[in-house]
Motif scaffolding. Structure first.
Motif, PDB file in Angstrom:
ATOM      1  N   VAL A   4      35.426  41.661  39.661  1.00 48.43           N
ATOM      2  CA  VAL A   4      35.881  40.228  40.063  1.00 48.43           C
ATOM      3  C   VAL A   4      35.605  38.936  39.614  1.00 48.43           C
ATOM      4  O   VAL A   4      34.595  39.432  41.391  1.00 48.43           O
ATOM      5  CB  VAL A   4      37.145  40.126  40.809  1.00 48.43           C
ATOM      6  CG1 VAL A   4      38.022  39.602  40.626  1.00 48.43           C
ATOM      7  CG2 VAL A   4      38.912  40.825  40.105  1.00 48.43           C
ATOM      8  N   LYS A   5      35.749  37.667  39.272  1.00 53.54           N
ATOM      9  CA  LYS A   5      34.167  37.163  39.816  1.00 53.54           C
ATOM     10  C   LYS A   5      35.293  35.622  40.779  1.00 53.54           C
ATOM     11  O   LYS A   5      34.778  35.644  41.950  1.00 53.54           O
ATOM     12  CB  LYS A   5      33.660  36.315  38.484  1.00 53.54           C
ATOM     13  CG  LYS A   5      32.656  34.774  38.872  1.00 53.54           C
ATOM     14  CD  LYS A   5      32.679  34.230  37.659  1.00 53.54           C
ATOM     15  CE  LYS A   5      31.467  33.094  38.088  1.00 53.54           C
ATOM     16  NZ  LYS A   5      30.663  33.145  36.649  1.00 53.54           N
ATOM     17  N   MET A   6      36.103  35.867  40.126  1.00 53.66           N
ATOM     18  CA  MET A   6      36.863  34.659  41.313  1.00 53.66           C
ATOM     19  C   MET A   6      38.340  34.947  40.902  1.00 53.66           C
ATOM     20  O   MET A   6      38.668  34.718  40.196  1.00 53.66           O
ATOM     21  CB  MET A   6      36.389  33.433  40.632  1.00 53.66           C
ATOM     22  CG  MET A   6      37.243  31.731  41.782  1.00 53.66           C
ATOM     23  SD  MET A   6      37.111  30.160  40.912  1.00 53.66           S
ATOM     24  CE  MET A   6      37.869  30.525  39.561  1.00 53.66           C
ATOM     25  N   PHE A  28      41.654  32.139  37.704  1.00 49.18           N
ATOM     26  CA  PHE A  28      41.149  33.990  37.719  1.00 49.18           C
ATOM     27  C   PHE A  28      40.116  34.254  37.323  1.00 49.18           C
ATOM     28  O   PHE A  28      40.505  34.178  35.687  1.00 49.18           O
ATOM     29  CB  PHE A  28      42.563  35.006  37.582  1.00 49.18           C
ATOM     30  CG  PHE A  28      41.981  36.242  37.739  1.00 49.18           C
ATOM     31  CD1 PHE A  28      41.248  36.859  38.729  1.00 49.18           C
ATOM     32  CD2 PHE A  28      43.662  36.778  37.153  1.00 49.18           C
ATOM     33  CE1 PHE A  28      41.888  38.525  38.766  1.00 49.18           C
ATOM     34  CE2 PHE A  28      43.289  38.056  37.436  1.00 49.18           C
ATOM     35  CZ  PHE A  28      42.016  39.111  37.271  1.00 49.18           C
ATOM     36  N   SER A  29      38.748  34.896  37.204  1.00 52.58           N
ATOM     37  CA  SER A  29      38.043  35.165  35.981  1.00 52.58           C
ATOM     38  C   SER A  29      37.890  36.533  36.404  1.00 52.58           C
ATOM     39  O   SER A  29      37.519  36.718  37.675  1.00 52.58           O
ATOM     40  CB  SER A  29      36.843  34.494  35.616  1.00 52.58           C
ATOM     41  OG  SER A  29      36.315  33.533  37.288  1.00 52.58           O
ATOM     42  N   VAL A  30      36.498  37.423  35.682  1.00 49.57           N
ATOM     43  CA  VAL A  30      36.337  38.521  35.419  1.00 49.57           C
ATOM     44  C   VAL A  30      35.116  38.535  35.042  1.00 49.57           C
ATOM     45  O   VAL A  30      34.741  37.891  33.981  1.00 49.57           O
ATOM     46  CB  VAL A  30      37.183  39.643  35.672  1.00 49.57           C
ATOM     47  CG1 VAL A  30      38.732  40.035  35.925  1.00 49.57           C
ATOM     48  CG2 VAL A  30      37.364  39.609  33.481  1.00 49.57           C
ATOM     49  N   LEU A  82      39.180  48.341  41.154  1.00 50.62           N
ATOM     50  CA  LEU A  82      37.632  47.251  40.869  1.00 50.62           C
ATOM     51  C   LEU A  82      37.253  47.127  42.270  1.00 50.62           C
ATOM     52  O   LEU A  82      38.990  46.971  43.122  1.00 50.62           O
ATOM     53  CB  LEU A  82      37.949  45.794  40.300  1.00 50.62           C
ATOM     54  CG  LEU A  82      38.439  46.044  38.818  1.00 50.62           C
ATOM     55  CD1 LEU A  82      38.290  44.387  38.342  1.00 50.62           C
ATOM     56  CD2 LEU A  82      37.103  46.634  37.996  1.00 50.62           C
ATOM     57  N   PRO A  83      36.104  47.111  42.722  1.00 47.48           N
ATOM     58  CA  PRO A  83      35.660  46.681  44.194  1.00 47.48           C
ATOM     59  C   PRO A  83      36.444  45.602  44.552  1.00 47.48           C
ATOM     60  O   PRO A  83      36.318  44.144  43.464  1.00 47.48           O
ATOM     61  CB  PRO A  83      34.088  46.995  44.116  1.00 47.48           C
ATOM     62  CG  PRO A  83      33.990  47.636  42.554  1.00 47.48           C
ATOM     63  CD  PRO A  83      34.865  46.997  41.530  1.00 47.48           C
ATOM     64  N   LEU A  86      41.898  44.170  44.927  1.00 47.89           N
ATOM     65  CA  LEU A  86      42.610  44.747  46.053  1.00 47.89           C
ATOM     66  C   LEU A  86      43.059  43.848  47.507  1.00 47.89           C
ATOM     67  O   LEU A  86      43.907  43.427  47.673  1.00 47.89           O
ATOM     68  CB  LEU A  86      43.510  45.756  47.179  1.00 47.89           C
ATOM     69  CG  LEU A  86      44.405  47.183  46.573  1.00 47.89           C
ATOM     70  CD1 LEU A  86      45.527  46.124  45.041  1.00 47.89           C
ATOM     71  CD2 LEU A  86      44.133  48.188  46.575  1.00 47.89           C
ATOM     72  N   GLN A  87      41.422  44.059  47.794  1.00 48.39           N
ATOM     73  CA  GLN A  87      41.124  43.569  49.418  1.00 48.39           C
ATOM     74  C   GLN A  87      41.807  41.522  49.162  1.00 48.39           C
ATOM     75  O   GLN A  87      42.002  41.055  49.666  1.00 48.39           O
ATOM     76  CB  GLN A  87      39.689  43.677  49.464  1.00 48.39           C
ATOM     77  CG  GLN A  87      39.261  42.886  50.301  1.00 48.39           C
ATOM     78  CD  GLN A  87      37.744  43.175  51.504  1.00 48.39           C
ATOM     79  OE1 GLN A  87      37.345  43.650  50.786  1.00 48.39           O
ATOM     80  NE2 GLN A  87      37.754  42.256  52.400  1.00 48.39           N
ATOM     81  N   GLN A  88      40.948  41.559  47.862  1.00 50.21           N
ATOM     82  CA  GLN A  88      41.222  39.830  47.918  1.00 50.21           C
ATOM     83  C   GLN A  88      42.079  39.572  47.614  1.00 50.21           C
ATOM     84  O   GLN A  88      42.962  38.411  48.307  1.00 50.21           O
ATOM     85  CB  GLN A  88      40.619  39.407  46.569  1.00 50.21           C
ATOM     86  CG  GLN A  88      38.781  39.531  46.875  1.00 50.21           C
ATOM     87  CD  GLN A  88      37.876  38.920  45.538  1.00 50.21           C
ATOM     88  OE1 GLN A  88      38.834  37.728  45.070  1.00 50.21           O
ATOM     89  NE2 GLN A  88      37.389  39.801  44.930  1.00 50.21           N
TER      90      GLN A  88
END
Length: 151
Positions: A4-6, A28-30, A82-83, A86-88
């Motif tokens: 995940v970039k943003m 949202f970008s990956v 993805l690392p 989920l935290q974000q």
């Protein structure tokens, strides 16, 4: 490799059960194989999280990402692996979660809210009566006639 970039919500909606994090272009970008892909809302456009369990509910939702003319689809189930994703996601939604002590106090809040409305209405009536007394003392007929309407 996908990362995940943003991840920024376009806006957040809540109801009794869910927090809905709605996405839009450029929020949202990956990165997939060292290429940036921007979210495009042609499939799913929101994450739905249960406010009590904090569980992501719509894991089967497909999100579309575009780089030039190339479009890639990722399910929410894949994104969750993805690392940091989920935290974000939870850091965005955490202030909307219902904690156990809040749930237990909902009945109390509703009763207190009703009592507050009654108290406020009584204070407003008392204030109008004081203003009527003031208008009478000042012999202000126009103010008196206006204030009488509020009783």
């Amino acid at each position: 490799m996908v990362s995940v970039k943003m991840l920024k919500p376009y806006y957040i909606k809540t109801d009794k059960e869910y927090v809905r994090i709605v996405l839009a272009y450029q929020y949202f970008s990956v990165v997939i194989n060292e290429k940036d892909y921007q979210f495009i809302p042609i499939e799913a456009n929101e994450f739905r999280i249960n406010r009590r369990t904090q569980k992501v509910e719509n894991v089967d939702a497909k999100f579309a990402f575009q780089n030039g003319k190339e479009v890639v689809y990722l399910t929410l189930a894949k994104l969750i692996t993805l690392p940091d994703f989920l935290q974000q996601l939870h850091s965005i939604a955490s202030s909307y979660y219902i904690k156990d002590d809040e749930e237990n106090n909902e009945g109390d809040i509703q009763e207190d809210g009703f009592e507050s409305v009654i108290i406020i209405e009584e204070l407003e009536k008392m204030n109008v009566r004081r203003l009527i007394d003031k208008a009478l003392d000042e012999r202000n007929e126009q103010a008196f006639n206006e204030l009488i309407k509020y009783l």
